[in-house]
Design a protein around this motif. Structure first.
Motif, PDB file in Angstrom:
ATOM      1  N   UNK A  77       0.828  -1.204   0.000  1.00 19.38           N
ATOM      2  CA  UNK A  77       0.000   0.000   0.000  1.00 19.38           C
ATOM      3  C   UNK A  77       0.860   1.250   0.000  1.00 19.38           C
ATOM      4  N   UNK A  78       2.151   1.066   0.176  1.00 16.72           N
ATOM      5  CA  UNK A  78       3.002   2.239   0.269  1.00 16.72           C
ATOM      6  C   UNK A  78       3.522   2.652  -1.100  1.00 16.72           C
ATOM      7  N   UNK A  79       3.605   3.938  -1.320  1.00 15.43           N
ATOM      8  CA  UNK A  79       4.190   4.468  -2.550  1.00 15.43           C
ATOM      9  C   UNK A  79       5.338   5.394  -2.165  1.00 15.43           C
ATOM     10  N   UNK A  80       6.250   5.592  -3.094  1.00 13.58           N
ATOM     11  CA  UNK A  80       7.369   6.466  -2.777  1.00 13.58           C
ATOM     12  C   UNK A  80       6.943   7.924  -2.894  1.00 13.58           C
ATOM     13  N   UNK A  81       7.681   8.773  -2.218  1.00  6.53           N
ATOM     14  CA  UNK A  81       7.389  10.212  -2.268  1.00  6.53           C
ATOM     15  C   UNK A  81       7.500  10.719  -3.699  1.00  6.53           C
ATOM     16  N   UNK A  82       8.430  10.108  -4.439  1.00  6.27           N
ATOM     17  CA  UNK A  82       8.625  10.508  -5.836  1.00  6.27           C
ATOM     18  C   UNK A  82       7.384  10.186  -6.686  1.00  6.27           C
ATOM     19  N   UNK A 111       4.344   9.717  -5.525  1.00  5.86           N
ATOM     20  CA  UNK A 111       3.180  10.433  -5.001  1.00  5.86           C
ATOM     21  C   UNK A 111       3.200  11.900  -5.395  1.00  5.86           C
ATOM     22  N   UNK A 112       4.343  12.490  -5.304  1.00  4.28           N
ATOM     23  CA  UNK A 112       4.444  13.934  -5.550  1.00  4.28           C
ATOM     24  C   UNK A 112       4.345  14.673  -4.223  1.00  4.28           C
ATOM     25  N   UNK A 113       5.244  15.598  -3.997  1.00  9.45           N
ATOM     26  CA  UNK A 113       5.317  16.309  -2.719  1.00  9.45           C
ATOM     27  C   UNK A 113       4.005  17.032  -2.388  1.00  9.45           C
ATOM     28  N   UNK A 114       3.370  17.605  -3.391  1.00 13.26           N
ATOM     29  CA  UNK A 114       2.144  18.386  -3.144  1.00 13.26           C
ATOM     30  C   UNK A 114       1.021  17.507  -2.597  1.00 13.26           C
ATOM     31  N   UNK A 115       0.899  16.299  -3.165  1.00 18.01           N
ATOM     32  CA  UNK A 115      -0.154  15.384  -2.696  1.00 18.01           C
ATOM     33  C   UNK A 115       0.134  14.968  -1.266  1.00 18.01           C
ATOM     34  N   UNK A 116       1.418  14.685  -0.965  1.00 13.13           N
ATOM     35  CA  UNK A 116       1.787  14.253   0.388  1.00 13.13           C
ATOM     36  C   UNK A 116       1.523  15.358   1.412  1.00 13.13           C
ATOM     37  N   UNK A 117       1.852  16.577   1.058  1.00 14.42           N
ATOM     38  CA  UNK A 117       1.642  17.693   1.978  1.00 14.42           C
ATOM     39  C   UNK A 117       0.145  17.865   2.269  1.00 14.42           C
ATOM     40  N   UNK A 118      -0.666  17.651   1.223  1.00 13.57           N
ATOM     41  CA  UNK A 118      -2.115  17.790   1.398  1.00 13.57           C
ATOM     42  C   UNK A 118      -2.716  16.616   2.167  1.00 13.57           C
ATOM     43  N   UNK A 119      -2.031  15.444   2.122  1.00 14.36           N
ATOM     44  CA  UNK A 119      -2.546  14.231   2.787  1.00 14.36           C
ATOM     45  C   UNK A 119      -1.419  13.586   3.597  1.00 14.36           C
ATOM     46  N   UNK A 120      -0.980  14.215   4.673  1.00 12.59           N
ATOM     47  CA  UNK A 120       0.214  13.725   5.389  1.00 12.59           C
ATOM     48  C   UNK A 120       0.046  12.348   6.016  1.00 12.59           C
ATOM     49  N   UNK A 121      -1.197  11.841   6.115  1.00 13.73           N
ATOM     50  CA  UNK A 121      -1.365  10.511   6.731  1.00 13.73           C
ATOM     51  C   UNK A 121      -1.091   9.376   5.744  1.00 13.73           C
ATOM     52  N   UNK A 122      -0.905   9.677   4.449  1.00 11.03           N
ATOM     53  CA  UNK A 122      -0.608   8.627   3.471  1.00 11.03           C
ATOM     54  C   UNK A 122       0.762   8.012   3.780  1.00 11.03           C
ATOM     55  N   UNK A 123       0.816   6.654   3.938  1.00 12.31           N
ATOM     56  CA  UNK A 123       2.124   6.045   4.221  1.00 12.31           C
ATOM     57  C   UNK A 123       3.026   6.108   2.985  1.00 12.31           C
ATOM     58  N   UNK A 124       4.262   6.506   3.146  1.00  8.61           N
ATOM     59  CA  UNK A 124       5.174   6.561   2.003  1.00  8.61           C
ATOM     60  C   UNK A 124       6.440   5.774   2.312  1.00  8.61           C
ATOM     61  N   UNK A 125       7.084   5.321   1.279  1.00  6.89           N
ATOM     62  CA  UNK A 125       8.358   4.620   1.412  1.00  6.89           C
ATOM     63  C   UNK A 125       9.460   5.665   1.441  1.00  6.89           C
ATOM     64  N   UNK A 126      10.328   5.556   2.431  1.00  8.38           N
ATOM     65  CA  UNK A 126      11.469   6.468   2.490  1.00  8.38           C
ATOM     66  C   UNK A 126      12.702   5.696   2.022  1.00  8.38           C
ATOM     67  N   UNK A 127      13.339   6.178   0.984  1.00  2.00           N
ATOM     68  CA  UNK A 127      14.538   5.487   0.469  1.00  2.00           C
ATOM     69  C   UNK A 127      15.707   5.647   1.455  1.00  2.00           C
TER      70      UNK A 127
END
Ligand code: RP5
Length: 185
Positions: A162-167, A169-185
């Motif tokens: 269920x995790x996607x990378x920040x790349x 997802x796009x920074x703007x989407x992540x900032x708008x939805x900070x609860x989305x789990x992301x993969x950190x390289x």
């Protein structure tokens, strides 16, 4: 392809529909449900079409899947000639993108039902799965294979993560939805 033990009939208005309608055959095959395939057009071969529907019951068909594009009368014409359930698959065959076929199938007059699926590949696949669900009501082995299919499908999605990378997802989407789990390289 035609089998005397076919439980599902797959009919299409033209050979040009085969690229889509083969998804229905593939799905039925994966569930070990025998089917037969016929190219028959409501407009070009109306008598042959009617004969197919009229003999469906005596030949043991439990469901008929009918795919057609343009002014897609095929499922309705079949439904008018048999009580065997008809599932319609609208095909994108004209500049109208399948909307023409979708409305032809969905807007049947009261009294002559056609179960209409999505336009194209998803519709062909789901028509086969819906036919399988109908058959599974009284066939435990089909029911078991259908349940296995559903479980595998669920597991496949979960395995993909269920995790996607920040790349991605796009920074703007992540900032708008900070609860989305992301993969950190
Ligand atoms: C429909 O007309 C067929 O189902 C097909 O989707 C569409 C075009 O048929 P072809 O002109 O390619 O034979 O009856």
């Amino acid at each position: 392809m035609s089998q005397s033990n076919a439980r599902v009939g797959i009919v299409m208005g033209s050979r040009s529909d085969l690229g889509i309608m083969k998804k229905a055959a593939e799905t039925l095959k994966s569930l070990e449900i025998p089917c037969e395939i016929r190219i028959s057009s409501a407009h070009r071969t109306p008598d042959w079409c009617a004969e197919y529907a009229e003999t469906a019951e005596e030949r043991g068909l439990e469901v008929i899947i009918a795919g057609a594009g343009a002014a897609a009368a095929l499922p309705g014409c079949l439904a008018a000639k048999t009580w065997v359930p008809i599932l319609g698959v609208p095909i994108d065959a004209t500049p109208m993108g399948g909307m023409d076929a979708l409305l032809c199938m969905a807007q049947m007059p009261g009294g002559v039902p056609v179960g209409t699926l999505a336009v194209g590949n998803a519709g062909a696949k789901n028509a086969a799965l819906l036919a399988a669900r109908m058959i599974a009501l009284k066939d435990e082995s089909v029911r078991a294979r259908l349940k296995t299919f559903i479980e595998k499908q669920t597991q496949k999605v979960m395995d993909a993560g269920v995790e996607v990378s920040l790349e991605e997802l796009g920074l703007e989407v992540f900032v708008a939805n900070p609860s989305i789990p992301i993969l950190i390289d």
